[in-house]
Write a protein that holds these residues in place. Structure first.
Motif, short mmCIF file in Angstrom:
data_model
loop_
_atom_site.label_atom_id
_atom_site.label_comp_id
_atom_site.label_asym_id
_atom_site.label_seq_id
_atom_site.Cartn_x
_atom_site.Cartn_y
_atom_site.Cartn_z
N TYR A 376 0.86 -1.19 0.00
CA TYR A 376 0.00 0.00 0.00
C TYR A 376 0.90 1.23 0.00
O TYR A 376 1.72 1.42 0.91
N LEU A 377 0.74 2.09 -1.00
CA LEU A 377 1.49 3.33 -1.10
C LEU A 377 0.53 4.49 -0.88
O LEU A 377 -0.30 4.79 -1.75
N LEU A 378 0.63 5.14 0.27
CA LEU A 378 -0.30 6.18 0.67
C LEU A 378 0.42 7.51 0.78
O LEU A 378 1.50 7.59 1.38
N SER A 379 -0.16 8.55 0.20
CA SER A 379 0.44 9.87 0.27
C SER A 379 -0.62 10.93 0.09
O SER A 379 -1.63 10.72 -0.59
N LYS A 380 -0.38 12.09 0.69
CA LYS A 380 -1.25 13.22 0.45
C LYS A 380 -0.94 13.81 -0.92
O LYS A 380 0.13 13.60 -1.47
N ASP A 381 -1.93 14.54 -1.47
CA ASP A 381 -1.65 15.25 -2.71
C ASP A 381 -1.51 16.73 -2.39
O ASP A 381 -1.70 17.17 -1.26
N GLY A 382 -1.13 17.51 -3.39
CA GLY A 382 -0.93 18.93 -3.17
C GLY A 382 0.47 19.22 -2.67
O GLY A 382 1.38 18.39 -2.71
N GLY A 383 0.66 20.44 -2.18
CA GLY A 383 1.97 20.88 -1.72
C GLY A 383 2.49 20.06 -0.56
O GLY A 383 1.74 19.72 0.36
N GLY A 384 3.80 19.76 -0.57
CA GLY A 384 4.42 19.02 0.52
C GLY A 384 4.16 17.54 0.50
O GLY A 384 4.50 16.84 1.46
N SER A 385 3.56 17.02 -0.57
CA SER A 385 3.26 15.60 -0.60
C SER A 385 4.51 14.79 -0.90
O SER A 385 5.51 15.31 -1.37
N ALA A 386 4.42 13.49 -0.61
CA ALA A 386 5.52 12.58 -0.91
C ALA A 386 5.26 11.86 -2.23
O ALA A 386 5.66 10.72 -2.41
#
Length: 599
Positions: A376-386
């Motif tokens: 599972y690859l989880l990340s936020k979107d937008g600025g500062g995301s991984a």
């Protein structure tokens, strides 16, 4: 004077003879059934097969005096014969009517069961035996072993599946069933290793419990989407020992901040070249990522140039040195752009996931693709995301699948399932359209989920999105597509069909009816936009478009146990979030139907 009118309605005087004929025919049919059924019931009850006269007087006597006046048998036997005969006639007639209505309900001009034979059970099972050698000698196969469930053909089925050689592109608006009808079922039904990208924890919570039964679950959650404690690490620099690997890794970080890969300006291109050199120097020189970040902060540091020269990469070293010795304004602009692309690595919580950690297991893409584990690859979107890190790990895993397929004779068996949910936000692999063209032939079953065609064009450019669209052998278009130009193109692809239009001519010599034909869109743009939630337009290579109904996971057998596990996982995420965000605060156990709250 003759008058031509559109057929708003028929003249009542013209319909009157037909009404009398219908009434007479219905009465005759009812009497025939009663006369035959009564005789049948009398005969079967042992009271003889003598039938009363088939005449109007018999019908009158039956209505006035009852069956006892016509047949020497108990009334129950006579009525039973009539009812039985009526059932024998009605049931076949009802089946015929149902078939006719079902055929009439099927959208005109779209593919039916016959055209979709290759996606039905027999066709897809035969294809699976060709693609997967391990299935050839098996007498019976589970449906999930034969292909990916797409849904049911509207309106009454059958079930349709794509083969493991297909690669898929799905365009659906938010809350139109992408997660429940596509992402979750694909993960739950996967036969081999799984890769999932997402910016939310919904698919993770539903599928984690079931995937733990299949193999190890690896959760890469550097930004705390599911508030999962770090239980793994991945060597980011391990993918950068070659110029190609370093350039790809740099490209993932650049793509995470560049909306259109087809429009790289000077600063973006120069930053990618500089990052390529720095990644390569750190990987070959065994320098940690923290030192690489120091090189970016101090462009005058000659360490990466010396490391490249020490390992014999003289051309790369000279190029990097040329950038460092260039005009100060240009050099600082290039390095500042490069710093922005890898800014997520400045967060120590993100950095800890991609550097060696002797206390935790290392995730190895080359091993993952050969088993039944889940990533599972989880990340936020937008600025500062991984997003750059997520794209790098996803790309490394799929490329490891290609290498493994080549060592196995050309195709992974069982196949690798890669569900790239929110691909335009958290998994911007710049050359994904090019990779699509051969992933299917390697046994890597990729499903890319986007909210619209325009969203993909913003990331890969119009040319790249066109390439992705063309390379996908299966495309699903769901509800809520508001791009008028795109929907109009889809309506054109679906095509047109003939519509018969009657016209009535009335004059002194009587009334005549004639018919003309005109072309009409099978699915006008407004109907495509207004597709009901849970349905999708299926475009498969070599097959006419079809309308299908998605199969949400919560309507499938065993959904109760999965829902219970998902509820428990959601509660665990809530508790972990509270511990992380409110240290020292314990949650009060919630009452049924309520959410947890601080004690």
């Amino acid at each position: 004077m003759d008058r031509v009118s559109a057929p708003r309605g028929s003249d009542p005087h013209e319909l009157l003879p037909w009404a009398f004929a219908l009434l007479a025919g219905s009465g005759l049919l009812m009497f025939t059934v009663a006369w035959s059924g009564g005789t049948l019931g009398c005969g079967l009850s042992g009271n003889g097969w003598d039938a009363p006269p088939f005449a109007l007087s018999t019908a009158t006597r039956l209505v006035s005096d009852g069956p006892g006046a016509l047949w020497p048998a108990p009334a129950a036997a006579v009525y039973a014969g009539m009812t039985g005969l009526l059932a024998l006639l009605v049931l076949p007639a009802a089946l015929v009517v149902r078939l006719v209505l079902d055929r009439a309900a099927r959208p005109k001009g779209l593919a039916g069961r016959r055209e979709l034979a290759a996606l039905c059970r027999t066709g897809i099972e035969a294809r699976a035996r060709e693609l997967r050698p391990g299935l050839k000698d098996r007498d019976r196969l589970h449906p999930d072993e034969t292909g990916n469930l797409l849904g049911d053909l509207e309106p009454k089925g059958p079930e349709l599946r794509s083969s493991y050689e297909d690669v898929e592109l799905d365009l659906m608006a938010p809350r139109s069933g992408k997660s429940t009808g596509i992402a979750v079922p694909r993960v739950l039904r996967a036969q081999g290793a799984v890769l999932l990208t997402s910016n939310k924890s919904d698919v993770y919570t539903v599928t984690r419990g079931e995937r733990e039964k299949a193999g190890t679950v690896w959760t890469f959650d550097p930004q705390g989407i599911a508030h999962t404690p770090r239980a793994m690490w991945w060597d980011l620099l391990g993918e950068c020992h070659t110029i190609e690997g370093a350039r790809r890794m740099a490209g993932h970080f650049v793509a995470s901040v560049n909306d259109d890969s087809a429009k790289k300006d000077f600063w973006i291109a120069a930053a990618q070249n500089t990052l390529t050199a720095l990644f390569l120097a750190a990987a070959r020189g065994r320098a940690p990522l923290t030192e690489l970040l120091g090189w970016l902060a101090d462009p005058a540091d000659r360490t990466p140039v010396d490391l490249l020269r020490d390992v014999g990469l003289l051309a790369m070293a000279e190029q990097l040195q040329g950038t460092v010795r260039g005009a100060v304004e240009t050099r600082d602009g290039i390095f500042e752009t490069a710093r922005q692309t890898v800014s997520c690595l400045l967060d120590p919580e993100v950095l800890a996931w991609v550097v060696p950690d002797p206390d935790r297991p290392e995730f190895r893409p080359d091993r993952h693709v050969l088993g039944h584990d889940t990533l599972y690859l989880l990340s936020k979107d937008g600025g500062g995301s991984a997003a750059g890190v997520i794209a790098g790990l996803a790309d490394a895993t799929m490329r490891a699948g290609v290498v493994a397929a080549e060592s196995m004779g050309g195709r992974l068996d069982p196949p690798l399932t890669a569900v790239l949910d929110e691909a335009a936000n958290v998994c911007r692999i710049s050359d994904l359209p090019d990779l699509y063209s051969h992933f299917g032939s390697r046994g890597i079953n990729v499903v890319t989920l986007l909210q619209s065609y325009r969203q993909g064009a913003r990331v890969w450019g119009e040319v790249g999105m066109d390439a992705l669209w063309s390379a996908a052998t299966v495309k699903l278009l769901g509800s809520g597509l508001d791009d008028a130009d795109f929907v109009q193109k889809i309506s054109t692809l679906v095509g047109q069909h003939d519509v018969r239009t009657p016209s009535v001519t009335r004059g002194r010599d009587g009334t005549s009816r004639s018919y003309s034909y005109r072309q009409e869109a099978v699915l006008p743009p407004d109907r495509i936009r207004a597709l009901p939630k849970g349905t999708a337009l299926l475009l498969a290579t070599g097959i006419r478009p079809a309308l299908i109904r998605l199969r949400p996971w919560y309507k499938e057998p065993g959904a109760g146990a999965i829902a219970a596990a998902a509820k428990a996982e959601t509660a665990a995420i809530t508790e972990r979030a509270a511990r992380r965000l409110m240290p020292g605060v314990t949650l009060r156990k919630p009452a049924p139907g309520q959410e947890a709250a601080p004690a």
